[in-house]
Design a protein around this motif. Structure first.
Motif, mmCIF file in Angstrom:
data_model
loop_
_atom_site.group_PDB
_atom_site.id
_atom_site.type_symbol
_atom_site.label_atom_id
_atom_site.label_comp_id
_atom_site.label_asym_id
_atom_site.label_seq_id
_atom_site.Cartn_x
_atom_site.Cartn_y
_atom_site.Cartn_z
ATOM 1 N N GLY A 58 22.510 -7.001 -46.268
ATOM 2 C CA GLY A 58 21.422 -7.071 -47.125
ATOM 3 C C GLY A 58 21.418 -5.918 -48.218
ATOM 4 O O GLY A 58 20.503 -5.831 -48.878
ATOM 5 N N PHE A 59 22.381 -5.144 -48.203
ATOM 6 C CA PHE A 59 22.464 -3.761 -49.231
ATOM 7 C C PHE A 59 22.189 -4.610 -50.613
ATOM 8 O O PHE A 59 21.565 -3.894 -51.480
ATOM 9 N N GLU A 60 23.163 -5.353 -51.287
ATOM 10 C CA GLU A 60 23.288 -5.643 -52.641
ATOM 11 C C GLU A 60 21.909 -6.180 -52.746
ATOM 12 O O GLU A 60 21.495 -6.060 -54.149
ATOM 13 N N GLU A 61 21.399 -7.147 -51.955
ATOM 14 C CA GLU A 61 20.104 -7.729 -52.361
ATOM 15 C C GLU A 61 19.002 -6.575 -52.369
ATOM 16 O O GLU A 61 18.190 -6.436 -53.555
ATOM 17 N N ARG A 62 18.830 -5.424 -51.671
ATOM 18 C CA ARG A 62 17.759 -4.378 -51.684
ATOM 19 C C ARG A 62 18.201 -3.434 -52.941
ATOM 20 O O ARG A 62 17.164 -2.916 -53.690
ATOM 21 N N PHE A 63 19.598 -3.324 -53.052
ATOM 22 C CA PHE A 63 19.809 -2.532 -54.311
ATOM 23 C C PHE A 63 19.393 -3.219 -55.722
ATOM 24 O O PHE A 63 18.907 -2.676 -56.697
ATOM 25 N N GLY A 64 19.776 -4.222 -55.643
ATOM 26 C CA GLY A 64 19.242 -5.276 -56.748
ATOM 27 C C GLY A 64 17.824 -5.265 -57.017
ATOM 28 O O GLY A 64 17.585 -5.039 -58.108
ATOM 29 N N ALA A 65 17.102 -5.330 -55.868
ATOM 30 C CA ALA A 65 15.582 -5.144 -56.198
ATOM 31 C C ALA A 65 15.138 -3.799 -56.478
ATOM 32 O O ALA A 65 14.469 -3.736 -57.527
ATOM 33 N N ALA A 66 15.882 -2.659 -56.191
ATOM 34 C CA ALA A 66 15.508 -1.292 -56.701
ATOM 35 C C ALA A 66 15.782 -1.447 -58.301
ATOM 36 O O ALA A 66 15.083 -0.668 -58.867
ATOM 37 N N MET A 67 16.819 -1.706 -58.645
ATOM 38 C CA MET A 67 17.392 -1.730 -59.969
ATOM 39 C C MET A 67 16.348 -2.366 -60.796
ATOM 40 O O MET A 67 15.935 -1.927 -61.952
ATOM 41 N N SER A 68 16.099 -3.711 -60.484
ATOM 42 C CA SER A 68 15.032 -4.474 -61.328
ATOM 43 C C SER A 68 13.578 -3.847 -61.385
ATOM 44 O O SER A 68 12.725 -3.682 -62.574
ATOM 45 N N LYS A 69 13.374 -3.005 -60.059
ATOM 46 C CA LYS A 69 11.964 -2.472 -60.028
ATOM 47 C C LYS A 69 12.146 -1.207 -61.075
ATOM 48 O O LYS A 69 11.118 -1.004 -61.778
ATOM 49 N N ALA A 70 13.323 -0.624 -61.052
ATOM 50 C CA ALA A 70 13.707 0.577 -61.889
ATOM 51 C C ALA A 70 13.374 0.209 -63.466
ATOM 52 O O ALA A 70 12.663 1.138 -64.275
ATOM 53 N N MET A 71 13.944 -0.849 -63.901
ATOM 54 C CA MET A 71 13.406 -1.134 -65.253
ATOM 55 C C MET A 71 12.165 -1.396 -65.784
ATOM 56 O O MET A 71 11.674 -0.828 -66.968
ATOM 57 N N ASP A 72 11.511 -1.548 -64.892
ATOM 58 C CA ASP A 72 10.013 -1.930 -65.097
ATOM 59 C C ASP A 72 9.402 -0.613 -64.899
ATOM 60 O O ASP A 72 8.385 -0.130 -65.974
ATOM 61 N N LEU A 73 9.867 0.231 -64.022
ATOM 62 C CA LEU A 73 8.938 1.572 -64.131
ATOM 63 C C LEU A 73 9.477 2.382 -65.348
ATOM 64 O O LEU A 73 8.445 3.158 -65.681
ATOM 65 N N PHE A 74 10.793 2.282 -65.653
ATOM 66 C CA PHE A 74 11.044 3.096 -66.964
ATOM 67 C C PHE A 74 10.049 2.575 -68.213
ATOM 68 O O PHE A 74 9.958 3.605 -68.934
ATOM 69 N N GLY A 75 9.810 1.484 -68.187
ATOM 70 C CA GLY A 75 8.924 1.350 -69.185
ATOM 71 C C GLY A 75 7.552 1.712 -69.018
ATOM 72 O O GLY A 75 6.886 1.914 -70.300
ATOM 73 N N LEU A 76 7.035 1.989 -68.042
ATOM 74 C CA LEU A 76 5.773 2.458 -67.645
ATOM 75 C C LEU A 76 6.012 3.875 -68.000
ATOM 76 O O LEU A 76 5.076 4.584 -68.875
ATOM 77 N N ILE A 77 6.875 4.531 -67.622
ATOM 78 C CA ILE A 77 7.061 6.115 -67.657
ATOM 79 C C ILE A 77 7.245 6.547 -69.216
ATOM 80 O O ILE A 77 6.753 7.346 -69.861
ATOM 81 N N ASN A 78 7.884 5.261 -69.856
ATOM 82 C CA ASN A 78 8.207 5.867 -71.484
ATOM 83 C C ASN A 78 6.671 5.395 -72.240
ATOM 84 O O ASN A 78 6.814 5.678 -73.542
ATOM 85 N N GLN A 79 5.692 5.027 -71.679
ATOM 86 C CA GLN A 79 4.448 4.996 -72.633
ATOM 87 C C GLN A 79 3.789 6.161 -72.518
ATOM 88 O O GLN A 79 2.777 6.374 -72.987
ATOM 89 N N CYS A 80 4.179 7.316 -71.734
ATOM 90 C CA CYS A 80 3.628 8.564 -71.613
ATOM 91 C C CYS A 80 4.394 9.454 -72.876
ATOM 92 O O CYS A 80 5.438 9.403 -73.055
ATOM 93 N N ASP A 81 3.415 10.288 -73.206
ATOM 94 C CA ASP A 81 3.715 11.294 -74.261
ATOM 95 C C ASP A 81 4.614 12.471 -73.296
ATOM 96 O O ASP A 81 4.257 12.873 -72.330
ATOM 97 N N GLY A 82 5.466 13.117 -74.046
ATOM 98 C CA GLY A 82 6.196 14.127 -73.210
ATOM 99 C C GLY A 82 7.330 14.059 -72.192
ATOM 100 O O GLY A 82 7.878 14.786 -71.846
ATOM 101 N N ILE A 83 7.817 12.614 -72.312
ATOM 102 C CA ILE A 83 8.781 12.335 -71.356
ATOM 103 C C ILE A 83 9.616 10.974 -71.988
ATOM 104 O O ILE A 83 8.821 10.184 -72.614
#
Length: 385
Positions: free
Chosen positions: A275-300
């Protein structure tokens, strides 16, 4: 008094977040942080659920079972357990070069920089580095090197070519598949074998959507790590044709690596693959969404290079007090570390620990940490969509 102080220190240590906590999001490494306790518990769980047949100095048992599994998945005839990636890559080049002890590698590869010149010291193989300070060389550069080796006053034929991807010294940049296909096609026309250092093959496949077998099909031999993300304490797999690998265990032993307890690592890796590929794929997909949230902050700002694997540059405003920022994240069980090569740089390295907390919670941790670590608190503390 001494007892009181000791009790206070113990209580403090119990509540201080650690990278090994079950809810810790750790932006470092390709897998979950390892501890002796976790390794022991995983081995005990394996003992309880299935009979693990141990090997005899790397032969038979769970080691053989793991080798056969990798050979099948990678589409190769054989696979051999190796205790380290350094040995796997070295012995692959040693076998492929044969009587032509000259191998082309990336200048930024582990083989060129981080192995103590083992290829030349132990096997007399000269490494020819291409693509200085770049992630990969092109077919044209390789063609020029092949041609120069033939027309020189003393002919210096190339015995093998090696490609590393992702390239860790270039912060995990992936060599594009079409570039690798072009390189290996040229090598086939010249009758020159090619080795793939793909320690992070399964991670790369999750990012690109290209299967491990499709990558491996381009190359004569391929190395995959067992410890970077499958949970083993050490080890790797070298896969390739029977003609090259059928007696490789003798060479492995000659280099002092006929380990008596290889089955411990093999068992953990065999289980960690599930199940590693599935778990890691889920983590990468989640990361793309997280980056969008982080990039809404000033200073980062999180940058997303097109050829990135799981490592993404993080840029912080000059007014952010970085030590305070890191400590504020740590208190929220989010761990960020300076780059190993340049401590002034920071990267978000994605792994399956990202699945431990909701994106909204992680994003708030970044927002609040920025608020605590900057004198522009009013500008930074904003609502994120």
């Amino acid at each position: 008094m001494a007892n009181s102080k000791g009790s206070s220190q113990l209580a403090s240590s119990q509540i201080e977040p650690k990278v090994t906590d079950d809810n810790a999001v750790v932006f470092r490494g390709d897998g979950e942080p390892k501890t002796i306790r976790r390794i022991i518990s995983q081995l005990e769980a394996l003992e309880d659920t299935e009979a693990v047949a141990l090997d005899v100095f790397g032969l038979g048992g769970i080691v053989e079972k793991l080798e056969k599994r990798f050979a099948s998945i990678l589409g190769k005839e054989s696979a051999v357990f190796m205790p380290t990636g350094t040995l796997a890559n070295h012995l692959a080049l040693r076998q492929l070069c044969g009587s032509k002890p000259r191998a082309i590698v990336q200048e930024q590869s582990h083989q060129y920089h981080d192995t103590g010149d083992c290829a030349v010291q132990l096997s007399g193989i000269t490494l020819v580095p291409l693509a200085h300070q770049r992630a990969y060389f092109t077919r044209e550069e390789l063609q020029q090197t092949f041609d120069a080796a033939v027309i020189d006053r003393v002919e210096r034929p190339v015995g093998a070519v090696m490609v590393e991807t992702p390239v860790r010294r270039r912060h995990g940049l992936i060599v594009p598949y079409d570039v690798m296909a072009s390189i290996t096609d040229l090598c086939r026309t010249r009758g020159i074998p090619v080795h793939l250092d793909a320690a992070r093959l399964y991670m790369m496949s999750s990012v690109t959507g290209i299967s491990p077998q499709r990558y491996a099909a381009l190359f004569d031999t391929v190395y995959v790590s067992l410890y970077k993300y499958f949970g083993a304490p050490f080890g790797g797999i070298l896969a390739g044709p029977n003609a090259l690998l059928k007696n490789m265990y003798h060479t492995r032993r000659m280099f002092g690596s006929g380990l008596a307890s290889a089955g411990v690592a093999a068992a953990l890796a065999y289980n960690g693959m599930n199940g590693f590929e599935e778990r890691f794929g889920a983590a990468m997909s989640k990361a793309m969404d997280l980056f969008g949230l982080i990039n809404q902050c000033d200073g980062i700002r999180v940058d997303m290079p097109p050829e990135a694997s799981n490592i993404f540059p993080l840029r912080l405003d000059a007014k952010v007090d970085i030590p305070r920022f890191l400590m504020a994240l740590r208190r929220r069980s989010v761990f960020l570390f300076p780059d190993e090569i340049n401590a002034k740089n920071y990267y978000l390295t994605i792994n399956v620990t990202l699945l431990r907390q909701p994106n909204e919670v992680i994003a708030i941790a970044f927002k609040d940490a920025l608020y605590e670590a900057t004198d522009r608190a009013g500008a930074v503390r904003q609502e994120m969509v």
